[in-house]
Design a protein around this motif. Sequence first.
Motif, PDB file in Angstrom:
ATOM      1  N   LYS A  65      64.286  39.982  59.471  1.00 20.66           N
ATOM      2  CA  LYS A  65      63.812  39.690  58.117  1.00 20.66           C
ATOM      3  C   LYS A  65      62.295  39.711  58.111  1.00 20.66           C
ATOM      4  N   ASN A  66      61.731  40.477  57.165  1.00 22.66           N
ATOM      5  CA  ASN A  66      60.277  40.579  57.037  1.00 22.66           C
ATOM      6  C   ASN A  66      59.824  39.631  55.931  1.00 22.66           C
ATOM      7  N   SER A  86      57.028  39.180  54.665  1.00 24.41           N
ATOM      8  CA  SER A  86      56.007  39.718  53.760  1.00 24.41           C
ATOM      9  C   SER A  86      56.628  40.439  52.566  1.00 24.41           C
ATOM     10  N   HIS A 139      64.759  44.461  58.176  1.00 23.31           N
ATOM     11  CA  HIS A 139      63.928  45.598  58.559  1.00 23.31           C
ATOM     12  C   HIS A 139      64.379  46.109  59.916  1.00 23.31           C
ATOM     13  N   SER A 145      61.407  53.762  59.766  1.00 20.52           N
ATOM     14  CA  SER A 145      61.380  52.363  59.384  1.00 20.52           C
ATOM     15  C   SER A 145      62.296  52.177  58.177  1.00 20.52           C
ATOM     16  N   TYR A 172      64.008  49.581  55.402  1.00 15.83           N
ATOM     17  CA  TYR A 172      63.972  48.284  54.722  1.00 15.83           C
ATOM     18  C   TYR A 172      65.211  48.172  53.840  1.00 15.83           C
ATOM     19  N   LEU A 201      52.231  49.289  59.388  1.00 18.86           N
ATOM     20  CA  LEU A 201      53.149  48.270  58.877  1.00 18.86           C
ATOM     21  C   LEU A 201      52.620  47.621  57.601  1.00 18.86           C
ATOM     22  N   GLN A 236      54.640  47.518  54.011  1.00 19.93           N
ATOM     23  CA  GLN A 236      54.977  46.286  53.299  1.00 19.93           C
ATOM     24  C   GLN A 236      54.432  46.285  51.881  1.00 19.93           C
TER      25      GLN A 236
END
Length: 296
Positions: free
Chosen positions: A77-78, A80, A87, A103, A105, A127, A131
Motif C-alpha cells: 500500500k502506497n 502517498s 502497488h 509499475s 497501481y 516514483l 505518485q
Amino acid sequence: MKKISFLFLILFPFLVFAQNEKIFERLSAIEDNNGKIWYNIDGYSISKEVFNSEFNEKGLKKLYRKHAITNEDQKIKNDSIIINNLHVLKEKKISDSLIEKNSYYFLENPNKSTTLIWFGKTGDSDLSLEQTLVNLIIENKIPKENFKSMNIEILDFAGRPIDLGKNNCYWTFLNTVQCPDYGEMNWSIHKSLVNAKQSIKNQLLLTLSRKSGKIDSEEWVDVEFEGVSTKAKKIIYSFKGIKSLITKIYGGNTLTIYYVADKVRDKYISCVLSFWNDEASSTGLSPLLDKIMSLK
C-alpha cells in the motif's frame, strides 16, 4: 515560527499548482475507442483502465494473473496515494545495461471496482512523478487540452501543428505515429535534456538487444531537427530469418533509424524516427521524416 508556518500554508497551494503546471507542459493523453486512457511523459508509457473486478482478494487475483503478477511479487500500500491501493513493481532485465520497469497501481473505486494505472519505462523510474500523476488522474485533474485526437491529419508535435494530410497515418501507441510508405516516429517531452538523452540511449539499447535482426552500420550525423542544429545517432538495421522474408515481401529489407534529443521551443524532446529503405525520398529521408528534420 508561527509566521513561517502560516506563510508556508499560504504558499503551498501555489507551489503545488506550479509543479503540476510543469507536468502538464510535458504530458500527452489520449482515450481509445474502448475507454482506455493512455499517457506519455518523460519517456513513460502509462495507461488507465477500469475493471469490474472487485478490490478484494478474489477480484485482484484475476487482475494479477492478467498482468503476470505472481505471489512472489510484493504488493504494498502506497500511503502517498489518496485512495486505498496496492502497488506492484516488476523489473525485467533486457540486457546487462538495461532494465525494463513496470509499475502497477491497483486502486479501489467508490463502487468497490478496481482501476489499474500502469507505468512502463526502460531505465530509471521516478516514483515521485508516478505518485503525483496517479493522484491527478484519480481526481480527474488532467486538463482537456492535454488530450490528443484519434484523428491525426493534423499532428500536434510538441507544440507545432504538422499537416499529415490523408496519408492513412495512425497511432500505434500514444506519441507513436506510423504512416505506411511514409515512415514512423515516436517522441516524448522530458523535464531535462539529460533525461531526454538518456531516453534515446535506452531506446537504442533496446534495439541492440533484439534478436530479430542486426545493426549493419552506426554513426553520428549532423541534422536540423525542428529548426535546431544538432546530432542524431543513425543506424541501419536489417532483419534475419522469417522476419527478413516478410519485410522483403512488403518492399523494404532494411530499416534506417535516427535517435535524436534536444531542446525545441523550450521543450526537451527525445525522438526516434525510422523508415524502410524503399520509402526514402530525394532528401535521403522519408516524407514523414522530412516534416521533422533534414540532413546537413
